[in-house]
Design a protein around this motif. Sequence first.
Motif, PDB file in Angstrom:
ATOM      1  N   GLN A 237       0.838  -1.204   0.000  1.00 29.85           N
ATOM      2  CA  GLN A 237       0.000   0.000   0.000  1.00 29.85           C
ATOM      3  C   GLN A 237       0.872   1.253   0.000  1.00 29.85           C
ATOM      4  O   GLN A 237       1.763   1.380   0.845  1.00 29.85           O
ATOM      5  CB  GLN A 237      -0.923   0.004   1.222  1.00 29.85           C
ATOM      6  N   PRO A 238       0.628   2.191  -0.921  1.00 30.24           N
ATOM      7  CA  PRO A 238       1.427   3.412  -0.943  1.00 30.24           C
ATOM      8  C   PRO A 238       0.987   4.401   0.138  1.00 30.24           C
ATOM      9  O   PRO A 238      -0.214   4.606   0.355  1.00 30.24           O
ATOM     10  CB  PRO A 238       1.167   3.976  -2.341  1.00 30.24           C
ATOM     11  N   ALA A 239       1.942   4.957   0.833  1.00 30.06           N
ATOM     12  CA  ALA A 239       1.679   6.085   1.719  1.00 30.06           C
ATOM     13  C   ALA A 239       1.934   7.365   0.931  1.00 30.06           C
ATOM     14  O   ALA A 239       2.366   7.324  -0.223  1.00 30.06           O
ATOM     15  CB  ALA A 239       2.574   6.017   2.952  1.00 30.06           C
ATOM     16  N   ASP A 240       1.642   8.517   1.524  1.00 31.17           N
ATOM     17  CA  ASP A 240       1.828   9.788   0.828  1.00 31.17           C
ATOM     18  C   ASP A 240       3.243   9.912   0.298  1.00 31.17           C
ATOM     19  O   ASP A 240       4.222   9.748   1.041  1.00 31.17           O
ATOM     20  CB  ASP A 240       1.536  10.961   1.782  1.00 31.17           C
ATOM     21  N   GLY A 241       3.348  10.140  -0.990  1.00 32.78           N
ATOM     22  CA  GLY A 241       4.645  10.308  -1.623  1.00 32.78           C
ATOM     23  C   GLY A 241       5.298   9.009  -2.043  1.00 32.78           C
ATOM     24  O   GLY A 241       6.341   9.013  -2.695  1.00 32.78           O
ATOM     25  N   GLU A 243       3.800   6.544  -3.876  1.00 35.18           N
ATOM     26  CA  GLU A 243       3.053   5.872  -4.948  1.00 35.18           C
ATOM     27  C   GLU A 243       3.965   5.278  -6.023  1.00 35.18           C
ATOM     28  O   GLU A 243       3.784   4.126  -6.438  1.00 35.18           O
ATOM     29  CB  GLU A 243       2.061   6.847  -5.577  1.00 35.18           C
ATOM     30  N   CYS A 246       6.040   2.364  -4.620  1.00 37.88           N
ATOM     31  CA  CYS A 246       5.178   1.213  -4.363  1.00 37.88           C
ATOM     32  C   CYS A 246       4.844   0.484  -5.661  1.00 37.88           C
ATOM     33  O   CYS A 246       4.894  -0.758  -5.713  1.00 37.88           O
ATOM     34  CB  CYS A 246       3.895   1.660  -3.661  1.00 37.88           C
ATOM     35  N   ARG A 276       3.307  -0.867   4.126  1.00 35.83           N
ATOM     36  CA  ARG A 276       3.067   0.488   3.642  1.00 35.83           C
ATOM     37  C   ARG A 276       4.380   1.073   3.160  1.00 35.83           C
ATOM     38  O   ARG A 276       5.386   1.001   3.860  1.00 35.83           O
ATOM     39  CB  ARG A 276       2.446   1.337   4.757  1.00 35.83           C
ATOM     40  N   GLY A 278       6.508   4.299   1.730  1.00 35.92           N
ATOM     41  CA  GLY A 278       6.650   5.740   1.569  1.00 35.92           C
ATOM     42  C   GLY A 278       7.717   6.056   0.539  1.00 35.92           C
ATOM     43  O   GLY A 278       8.271   5.157  -0.096  1.00 35.92           O
TER      44      GLY A 278
END
Length: 407
Positions: A237-241, A243, A246, A276, A278
Amino acid sequence: MRTFPDSFLWGASTAAHQVEGGNVNSDMWRSEWAENSRFAEPSGDACDHYHRYPEDIATLAGLGLNAYRFGVEWARIEPEEGCFSRAALDHYRRMVGTCLEHGITPVVTYSHFSTPRWFADAGGWSNPAAADLFARYAGRVTEHIGDLVPWVCTFNEPNVISLMMHLGVIPAASRDETLGLSTSSEGQDPGGTRSGAAWAAPAVEVMAKAHRKAVDAIKSGPGNPAVGWTLALIDLQPADGGEQRCQAVRQAALLDWLDVSRDDDFVGVQTYTRERIGPDGVLPVPPEAPTTQTGWEVYPQALGHTVRLAAEHAGVPVLVTENGMATDDDDARIAYTTAALEGLAGALADGVDIRGYLHWSLLDNFEWTSGYQMTFGLIAVDRTTFTRTVKPSAHWLGKVARAGGLT
């Protein structure tokens, strides 16, 4: 009530080296006894499943489960190159027969991490002859048991080192923090000590070649089993920034391997948690999140996500070949599995072709470098006497199986 198909496989899984005991011709056994070994303790007699399988299979059947995924051990069947043990092959045929006598569908794994010492010494999966050697072994096993086996997994989690390299951590789906993975043809593990073990090659092309040749050998008969491999599918799962990073990891460590399954009869999905990601890599578990004995986040929703990913990308039926949690709290195991099965039921309702759910693990067993500290099993095993104690979670899963779903 969430209903599963009448033909759905409900069961549990084991791996030969982790439960049989005395696997002395294996590269893993050597690694366990090596100087500066990363293994907390040797496997030793493990669960003595090699001799006690009739009791274990009868217990599984008595619970109401209808499938058992187990491994045949290459190091027992071909202890020296070209020397095949009829006695070992007969043993595994008896195991398959015992399953069938109890109405249990056998799902047989031909390679679950461990390999013969001679194979590791010849370069393991970096040896140009590796694919042919594995295919010869797969053909010999199939000659002996193929007429009785409806499901075959060639490899267990061949993408596990790829995941480690791309994530920068040991992946959760490998069920172990350190695993003693070898990342080079020289057999050096990440700590720099000689591992002596021939872990899967990180390159998908290498393992795909061995898989394809093995599939051809298995398909030559006897029998007509459904053949695939199992993959460690973390819910990334991508966290903010994160993507872009990931997506790159998902492509290299998951999707490229799922591409191989497009030519197979099914793909085995093995999921435990999420990671996750980042912009700088994998993020720590959220501070408020519960964790398992292995330190992973308790995140049962991951399974529903990964079976959808596998079915969509590979376009073949999905068999959940491993899912579970390391815990000494059996109520937590039931809660986790309930939520995981709810995710499966939702995917089924949306049209995803899922053929079964095989829990990891049937027995509290040898968890690689962690030794016997981690308890994933539906059945506890006394480390001295080998006495089996069926846990409430096993009875619960059996009731789910008999009911055809969650009530």
